[in-house]
Write a protein that holds these residues in place. Structure first.
Motif, mmCIF file in Angstrom:
data_model
loop_
_atom_site.group_PDB
_atom_site.id
_atom_site.type_symbol
_atom_site.label_atom_id
_atom_site.label_comp_id
_atom_site.label_asym_id
_atom_site.label_seq_id
_atom_site.Cartn_x
_atom_site.Cartn_y
_atom_site.Cartn_z
ATOM 1 N N SER A 139 -28.569 -121.105 20.786
ATOM 2 C CA SER A 139 -28.442 -122.034 19.654
ATOM 3 C C SER A 139 -27.421 -123.129 19.893
ATOM 4 O O SER A 139 -27.725 -124.311 19.681
ATOM 5 N N THR B 22 -29.967 -115.079 23.037
ATOM 6 C CA THR B 22 -30.454 -115.711 21.814
ATOM 7 C C THR B 22 -29.303 -116.356 21.055
ATOM 8 O O THR B 22 -29.428 -117.467 20.538
ATOM 9 N N ASN C 75 -37.080 -117.612 22.837
ATOM 10 C CA ASN C 75 -37.311 -116.932 21.569
ATOM 11 C C ASN C 75 -36.984 -117.812 20.374
ATOM 12 O O ASN C 75 -37.662 -117.746 19.348
ATOM 13 N N GLN C 76 -35.992 -118.647 20.462
ATOM 14 C CA GLN C 76 -35.588 -119.436 19.308
ATOM 15 C C GLN C 76 -36.580 -120.542 18.977
ATOM 16 O O GLN C 76 -36.592 -121.060 17.870
ATOM 17 N N GLY D 99 -34.468 -114.994 25.765
ATOM 18 C CA GLY D 99 -33.556 -115.355 24.679
ATOM 19 C C GLY D 99 -33.568 -116.839 24.374
ATOM 20 O O GLY D 99 -33.529 -117.241 23.210
#
Length: 146
Positions: A36, A32, A86-87, A83
């Protein structure tokens, strides 16, 4: 000496299997934080494709695993996929999961009979006496044809 009561709930104690179980969540947490910067640099589409590819590969590897190390590696890939995915869901996925948990809790509380300390041999009686499930469970009597 008296008889000791054996608890069968957690009889098997293996650090490797515990690691296998938790590795999905550990790798998902780490992925996660890595997702980004990848999304910022390459865009959402690339990030979703990376997550999907990791998840599909992890699922296939988990299905074909022949030993615990292959399973752990498959969990690593599943965690990376989760991960990265999930964002993109933000808070909506957590509200959706909360509704699912509430619905399942209601289902279990209302529709499933209590089975604590009931031996397996008596389970058919429990299902036959339940207010809902007695309609779907055979009463154990033979049905004779005319």
């Amino acid at each position: 000496m008296g008889k000791e009561k054996i608890n069968n709930y957690c009889k098997f104690d293996s650090q490797l299997l515990t690691f296998f179980t938790s590795f999905l969540f550990i790798s998902g947490l780490v992925a996660t934080f890595l997702a980004s910067p990848v999304t910022r640099a390459c865009g959402r589409k690339a990030s979703i494709l990376i997550g999907g590819a990791a998840f599909i590969t992890g699922s296939a590897l988990g299905g074909a695993a022949e030993n615990i190390f292959m399973l752990i590696f498959s969990r690593l890939l599943l965690g990376i996929g989760f991960g990265f995915a999930n964002q993109h869901f933000k808070a909506r996925i957590f509200f959706f999961l909360a509704v699912c948990v509430a619905a399942m809790t209601g289902f279990v509380y209302v529709l499933l009979p209590e089975t604590k300390d009931v031996p397996l041999e008596k389970m058919d009686t429990i299902w036959r006496e339940n207010w809902l499930w007695k309609r779907f469970v055979d009463d154990g009597k033979e049905h004779r044809g005319n």
